[in-house]
Enzyme design. Structure first.
Site, PDB file in Angstrom:
ATOM      1  N   HIS A 198      41.357  42.040  -0.326  1.00  0.00           N
ATOM      2  CA  HIS A 198      41.051  43.289  -1.210  1.00  0.00           C
ATOM      3  C   HIS A 198      39.857  43.487  -1.186  1.00  0.00           C
ATOM      4  O   HIS A 198      39.266  44.679  -1.126  1.00  0.00           O
ATOM      5  CB  HIS A 198      41.377  42.842  -2.827  1.00  0.00           C
ATOM      6  CG  HIS A 198      43.054  43.102  -2.926  1.00  0.00           C
ATOM      7  ND1 HIS A 198      43.761  42.175  -3.747  1.00  0.00           N
ATOM      8  CD2 HIS A 198      43.877  43.531  -2.141  1.00  0.00           C
ATOM      9  CE1 HIS A 198      44.927  42.374  -3.881  1.00  0.00           C
ATOM     10  NE2 HIS A 198      45.251  43.089  -2.598  1.00  0.00           N
ATOM     11  N   GLU A 441      59.992  54.463  19.225  1.00  0.00           N
ATOM     12  CA  GLU A 441      59.419  53.171  18.991  1.00  0.00           C
ATOM     13  C   GLU A 441      59.987  51.872  19.693  1.00  0.00           C
ATOM     14  O   GLU A 441      59.518  50.980  19.769  1.00  0.00           O
ATOM     15  CB  GLU A 441      59.625  52.811  17.375  1.00  0.00           C
ATOM     16  CG  GLU A 441      58.940  53.708  16.617  1.00  0.00           C
ATOM     17  CD  GLU A 441      59.513  53.376  15.217  1.00  0.00           C
ATOM     18  OE1 GLU A 441      58.309  52.805  14.524  1.00  0.00           O
ATOM     19  OE2 GLU A 441      60.355  53.676  14.578  1.00  0.00           O
ATOM     20  N   ASP A 465      55.150  49.701  17.191  1.00  0.00           N
ATOM     21  CA  ASP A 465      56.267  49.073  17.379  1.00  0.00           C
ATOM     22  C   ASP A 465      56.621  49.216  18.913  1.00  0.00           C
ATOM     23  O   ASP A 465      57.284  48.256  19.596  1.00  0.00           O
ATOM     24  CB  ASP A 465      57.467  49.741  16.540  1.00  0.00           C
ATOM     25  CG  ASP A 465      57.712  48.912  15.228  1.00  0.00           C
ATOM     26  OD1 ASP A 465      57.413  47.736  15.297  1.00  0.00           O
ATOM     27  OD2 ASP A 465      57.971  49.643  14.241  1.00  0.00           O
ATOM     28  N   CYS A 512      52.035  58.569  16.191  1.00  0.00           N
ATOM     29  CA  CYS A 512      51.555  58.310  14.757  1.00  0.00           C
ATOM     30  C   CYS A 512      51.241  56.655  14.662  1.00  0.00           C
ATOM     31  O   CYS A 512      51.205  56.238  13.328  1.00  0.00           O
ATOM     32  CB  CYS A 512      52.625  58.473  13.660  1.00  0.00           C
ATOM     33  SG  CYS A 512      54.353  57.756  13.891  1.00  0.00           S
TER      34      CYS A 512
END
Ligand code: PEP
Ligand code: MG
Length: 601
Positions: A198, A441, A465, A512
């Protein structure tokens, strides 16, 4: 928790860690000396168990409210999503149930029960193989601390560094970072954490230079000493020499000037020097992050990862929720298009809501994505109906993930048709002309892109992917990371093939995957014929800047040379040599927050 015991002092020293957020910070150290919360370990009477449980539930509620207050003070973004996830953890029935058992059966006081239950979760996460889950341990530590403090009636420790300070801590919670946001600190250095911790995520989104995972930092510096944080190289200089301060100041000026230049132009369209328009869209995962794409100048959303609507919750999203969410995103981005990918669940994105509990030896190749959606048809149809209705309110596009064959695509198309029929029968208004696209993909999809193109309105290459399946390299496994090669000749050929199939069929092709966010690959992707790139919102300005400073001729020339290389390393060397010369700052800084890491620079 680190005691913050400081030795510090001495002369100049340097430490290294993970470069978590780009930029140079120079300032006075503010060492966060967290005291460990003293947990009372008292046994209670049997008659007091209900009161004790009530005290515990009230503390959970108070903590959720405290987090809500912090959340409201923050701009939209990843940090809000983190706080929301923490609020959800505070509602977790397993955690609540376990604490109640410890109070009811073992007669432990609430503070002790919370400490025990959260220690158990911590231990479990400790053993997780997945780095992401291990990083979530800090959430549990922070939450336990807050709940126990609420039980003790204490205020959580607030970090209040003076403006311009460099905060040095063992780790920082999202709530801590919320304070830092308003204190305008110069940098952050933490002993714990990795790329997905984080502290790292928040520092990036708040644009504070940060180095995380710096071993022994708490014992190496005193509050008040001068520190340089180099978030580009992952270096921390303690008590620097005078001349090195000057050098870093110049570098910081250069870096800031670069950032400002890139950011100033973020709203301009990405058009090459010789007039080729390239669309730069944003990838979004949560509707809370809705502002992000727009604020970085994205031309709409090229990938809305709708599967996140099915995670961290107890009930399935309804048709109505899909409709309202999509409508909200469309309104925000009008008149730009928004591509909603239907839920891509399974494998690395599990959801307990779909009722799949069977162990899979090979989940990346198992029941996931469109395969899972077709198996859970009613859930899939509810999403499709919501999206088709929302498409009346703007340029919404529906995209099907992980298609491997024409039959699979036909099954997906049939589901969309069925959803339309259902809406028709129910007399509901919907868009009959909503464009439908397919993700490329898998190598099989790339190789039959011409056949798929004949059945869809657009295609989008998911390189995250596609690389994994083409190279047989798990995208999340550090041990084989070196084999995950975007410029491998096989990848270049597949991308080229899809781009050509799209051009022949007059079907737009976008990309993308993370490759789109990396300045090293922009020339090659455009050179291969990809004129729509969709990426993390913060990468948009730098990618636009590269496109605006290049001609399509030079992109095509470099691509032609790269296509003649025989290995990924040969291709990488060639690309780096040219890009380093043409865009030295972009490669060095990676736009501040894009995914680029120039390992061999
Ligand atoms: C991809 O695979 O490239 C992609 C964009 O989808 P995800 O990263 O969500 O699998
Ligand atoms: Mg994918």
């Amino acid at each position: 928790m680190d005691s913050g015991e400081e030795l510090g002092g001495a002369g100049r020293a340097e430490r290294y860690g993970v470069a978590a957020s780009s930029g140079i910070g120079i300032g006075i150290a503010y060492v966060v000396d967290r005291r460990r919360v003293q947990v009372p370990r008292t046994l209670i009477d049997k008659e007091s168990t209900e009161t004790e449980k009530g005290r515990f539930l009230e503390a959970m509620r108070d903590t959720r409210q405290q987090i809500e207050v912090i959340k409201k003070r923050l701009p939209h973004g990843e940090h809000r999503a983190i706080l929301k996830a923490q609020q959800m953890m505070l509602r977790d029935p397993d955690l609540i149930g376990r604490v109640e058992v410890l109070i009811g059966d073992e007669l432990r006081c609430a503070e002790w029960a919370v400490a025990t239950a959260t220690d158990e979760i911590h231990e479990m996460l400790d053993q997780a193989d997945d780095e992401y889950f291990r990083e979530r341990r800090s959430d549990i530590v922070f939450l336990a601390e807050r709940v126990i403090l609420a039980l003790l009636g204490d205020n959580p420790l607030e970090i209040k560094p003076p403006p311009g300070a460099v905060v040095i801590a063992h780790d920082l919670s999202p709530a801590d970072t919320a304070h830092l946001h308003r204190c305008e600190v110069a940098g952050i250095v933490t002993a714990a954490g990795g790329k997905t911790s984080h502290s790292a995520i928040m520092a990036r989104s708040l644009q504070i230079p940060a180095v995380v995972g710096v071993e022994g930092i708490l014992g190496a510096v005193f509050s008040g000493e001068l520190v340089i944080v180099d978030g580009v190289r992952g270096e921390v200089i303690l008590r620097p020499e005078v001349e090195e301060i000057g050098g870093h100041e110049i570098e910081r000026e250069r870096y800031n000037a670069f950032e400002q230049r890139v950011q100033r132009e973020h709203a301009f369209p990405a058009i090459t020097l010789d007039g080729r328009r390239v669309m730069t869209r944003a990838n979004l995962s949560l509707s809370e992050d809705i502002e992000l794409g727009m604020s970085y100048g994205a031309d709409g959303i090229g990938l809305y990862r709708s599967e996140y609507m099915y995670m961290n919750r107890d009930t399935l999203p309804s048709e109505e929720e899909h409709y309202r969410t999509a409508k909200k995103v469309l309104r925000h981005y009008a008149p730009h298009p928004v591509v909603f990918r239907t839920f891509d669940l399974g494998s690395d994105k599990p959801s307990k809501l779909l009722g799949i509990s069977k162990h899979e030896a090979n989940p990346a190749m198992g029941l996931r994505s469109l395969r899972l959606a077709l198996r859970k048809r009613d859930i899939f149809l509810a999403q499709l109906r919501g999206l088709l209705r929302a498409a009346l309110h703007g340029p919404l596009r529906i995209m099907l993930p992980l298609v491997g064959s024409l039959e699979e695509l036909e099954d997906g198309i049939a589901a969309v048709e069925e959803a339309r029929d259902q809406l028709e029968a129910a007399g509901m208004a919907y868009a009959s002309d909503c464009p439908l696209g397919v993700m490329i993909e898998t190598p099989s999809a790339a190789l039959i892109a011409d056949l798929l193109a004949a059945r869809v309105d657009f295609m989008s290459i998911g390189t995250n992917d596609l690389i994994q399946y083409t190279m047989a390299v798990d995208r999340d496994n550090d041990d084989v990371d070196y084999l995950y090669q975007p410029l491998h000749p096989a990848m270049l050929r597949l991308i080229k093939r899809v781009a050509e199939a799209g051009a022949v069929a007059d079907v737009p092709v976008s990309l993308c995957g993370e490759m789109a966010a990396d300045p090293r690959y922009t020339w090659i992707l455009v050179g291969l014929g990809i004129y729509e790139l969709s990426m993390s919102p913060s990468a948009v300005p730098v990618i636009k800047h590269i496109i605006r400073g290049s001609s399509s001729t030079e992109m095509a020339e470099l691509t032609a040379r790269v296509l003649c290389t025989k290995t990924a390393s040969e291709a990488s060397e060639l690309v780096l040599e040219v890009m380093r010369e043409r865009f030295p700052e972009h490669l060095k800084h990676g736009g501040g927050r894009s995914s680029v890491v120039e390992e061999d620079a």
